[in-house]
Design an enzyme around this catalytic site. Structure first.
Site, PDB file in Angstrom:
ATOM      1  CB  CYS A 138      -8.341  -2.380  -4.049  1.00 37.32           C
ATOM      2  SG  CYS A 138      -7.052  -1.167  -3.867  1.00 37.32           S
ATOM      3  NE  ARG A 167       1.827  -0.584  -2.167  1.00 34.93           N
ATOM      4  CZ  ARG A 167       1.000  -0.562  -1.122  1.00 34.93           C
ATOM      5  NH1 ARG A 167       1.393   0.025   0.010  1.00 34.93           N
ATOM      6  NH2 ARG A 167      -0.191  -1.129  -1.188  1.00 34.93           N
ATOM      7  CD  GLN A 185      -1.259  -4.672  -0.150  1.00 36.13           C
ATOM      8  OE1 GLN A 185      -1.916  -4.796  -1.185  1.00 36.13           O
ATOM      9  NE2 GLN A 185      -1.263  -3.572   0.559  1.00 36.13           N
ATOM     10  CG  ASP A 187      -5.404  -6.456  -0.421  1.00 33.34           C
ATOM     11  OD1 ASP A 187      -5.892  -5.856   0.539  1.00 33.34           O
ATOM     12  OD2 ASP A 187      -4.935  -5.878  -1.419  1.00 33.34           O
ATOM     13  CG  HIS A 189     -10.870  -5.609  -1.568  1.00 40.42           C
ATOM     14  ND1 HIS A 189      -9.771  -6.206  -2.143  1.00 40.42           N
ATOM     15  CD2 HIS A 189     -10.471  -4.369  -1.197  1.00 40.42           C
ATOM     16  CE1 HIS A 189      -8.754  -5.365  -2.137  1.00 40.42           C
ATOM     17  NE2 HIS A 189      -9.148  -4.245  -1.561  1.00 40.42           N
ATOM     18  CE  LYS A 269      -6.407   5.076   8.858  1.00 41.80           C
ATOM     19  NZ  LYS A 269      -5.067   4.984   8.232  1.00 41.80           N
ATOM     20  CG  HIS A 315      -9.899  -1.306   0.828  1.00 42.42           C
ATOM     21  ND1 HIS A 315      -9.306  -1.548  -0.389  1.00 42.42           N
ATOM     22  CD2 HIS A 315     -10.715  -0.246   0.645  1.00 42.42           C
ATOM     23  CE1 HIS A 315      -9.741  -0.666  -1.269  1.00 42.42           C
ATOM     24  NE2 HIS A 315     -10.591   0.134  -0.665  1.00 42.42           N
TER      25      HIS A 315
END
Length: 454
Positions: A138, A167, A185, A187, A189, A269, A315
């Site tokens: 992000c 991670r 991911q 991902d 946005h 969320k 997100h």
């Protein structure tokens, strides 16, 4: 049920304790059902099937929690990613790419260094500066947004990335593809105006349904998590965001529950859990409003009145991660993937060396059509070839003898439906192509008449 070692307070430098896992049930019927579920889950373990079907491996010589994608697993992953990309392009997203490392100052700006340091790998020195391998995508998208002056007329921006992140996880917590140290991911946005938020969330949920249903997941549990005690952002923006989340689900007519106070400190969320073939639920998709990063990165757009305002950042992920979703997929199908995802869609089984050239010609023709057809080496007796194809979960196979060579046909057997009769080569490949494009199983009978039909 089982026992395991566990370090005191999760610290591998502390003493080892013994952890005992147990369950309690209201009656013998529930216990019997649970045992049956556990037996079924054991047969579907993606770690075992990944090894058996030669899909992926974790190479301890390279380090725990790092996934090696073998050729067959890479075929499946490529199909997943290609479908994901095309769905996003069709839904109005732009695909982006970002670096794997960044200056540590970026992670201080985003707050990850302060709040997420335990989940990040150690930093590295580069020419008197400190760099950090990325745990998130992000902040990079925030920098791209900030790279130009934005007008309200430009919004919304929808940026999607299959971004690999890293991670730190303790070695004792690693588990196949479900808990790893490096993963990709899916991902995306969305940067939008406040009055665009509900429509954007509706579109995200529609896209989520479209993608998940392609992989056979059409039963969900949804939960909205609302404002926690400690949070950032005004009362008005929290109320508007929670209203948009509820409104989007109401508009679609989807049932959901409320998890009061369990939202992130930076926004409410929606979490979506999918249900697999044996009834287990898995957390995958999420839609998350964020009021924190636009503030931290000073993201702005010029409003219709000429004032500078903050966009709302959303997100969202659908798979969650490629690795974890891949593991769920393998377990749900017990390795018996649908034809469009199968690494090998059809295997040709030559009865004699005299038909091998014919088989390879068919395989080359199939490859030009984007199909995945392979020829058995023919070193085994026919029953063993058939058994090998079955054990490899190949959806379609064809025993090829002199009759097929002379007639230019193929006798086809479906793993799930049995014998489908004889096809012309063009007829068979056309049918396989249709099934591949439409993500359906092959279930039509052959186009070559039998002797009795003649």
């Amino acid at each position: 049920q089982s026992v395991a070692g566990a370090y005191w307070r999760g610290d591998e430098k502390r003493e080892m304790l013994q952890r005992i896992y147990a369950t309690a049930w209201k009656d013998p019927k529930q216990l019997k059902a649970y045992k049956k579920l556990m037996e079924e889950a054991k047969k579907r373990d993606h770690r075992m099937l990944g090894k058996k079907l030669d899909l992926f491996s974790i190479q301890e010589d390279a380090g725990g929690g790092l996934v090696f994608w073998h050729p067959k697993g890479s075929v499946i992953r490529t199909k997943m990613e290609d479908f994901w990309k095309q769905q996003h392009i069709d839904a109005g997203y732009d695909l982006v790419y970002s670096p794997h490392i960044a200056n540590l100052d970026l992670w201080k700006t985003s707050g990850h260094f302060d709040f997420y340091a335990d989940g990040m790998f150690d930093q590295m020195a580069v020419e008197d500066e400190t760099y950090q391998i990325k745990p998130m995508n992000c902040p990079f998208h925030c920098l791209m947004y900030k790279d130009d002056i934005r007008s309200y007329r430009d919004l919304p921006f929808r940026w999607a990335e299959l971004g690999t992140v890293y991670r730190y996880e303790r070695s004792g917590t690693l588990h196949g593809l479900f808990r790893v140290r490096g993963f990709t991911q899916d991902d995306a946005h969305v940067f939008c105006l406040p009055d665009q938020l509900q429509d954007e969330i509706v579109d995200v949920l529609k896209l989520t349904k479209s993608i998940l249903s392609r992989f056979g997941f059409d039963k969900y549990e949804l939960m909205i998590s609302t404002r926690p005690e400690k949070s950032v952002g005004s009362d008005d923006i929290w109320e508007a965001a929670e209203s948009a989340l509820r409104g989007s689900l109401d508009e679609l007519g989807w049932d959901y529950g409320l998890d009061e106070g369990d939202g992130a400190f930076y926004g409410p969320k929606i979490d979506l859990k999918i249900k697999d073939a044996i009834g287990r639920t898995w957390q995958c998709s999420t839609v998350q409003c964020d009021f924190n990063l636009p503030e931290r990165f000073d993201l702005e757009y010029v409003s219709a009145e000429g004032t500078k305002e903050r966009p709302i950042m959303v997100h969202r992920a659908i798979f969650g991660s490629i690795e974890r979703f891949f593991g769920i997929l393998v377990e749900s199908y017990a390795g018996d993937l649908p034809l469009w995802l199968a690494p090998v869609q059809m295997r040709l089984l030559p009865v004699t060396d005299a038909v091998k050239d014919y088989c390879h010609d068919v395989a080359r023709q199939a490859k030009k059509m984007g199909l995945r057809v392979e020829v058995d080496r023919g070193n085994e007796r026919l029953p063993k070839q058939i058994r090998n194809a079955e054990q490899s979960r190949v959806p379609v196979m064809s025993v090829v003898g002199m009759k097929e060579l002379e007639e230019g046909t193929l006798a086809v057997r479906s793993r799930k439906l049995g014998d489908l009769g004889s096809f012309t080569v063009d007829g068979l490949l056309s049918e396989l192509k249709r099934c591949d494009d439409e993500a359906v199983e092959m279930d039509v009978m052959g186009d070559v008449p039998t002797e009795t039909e003649k």
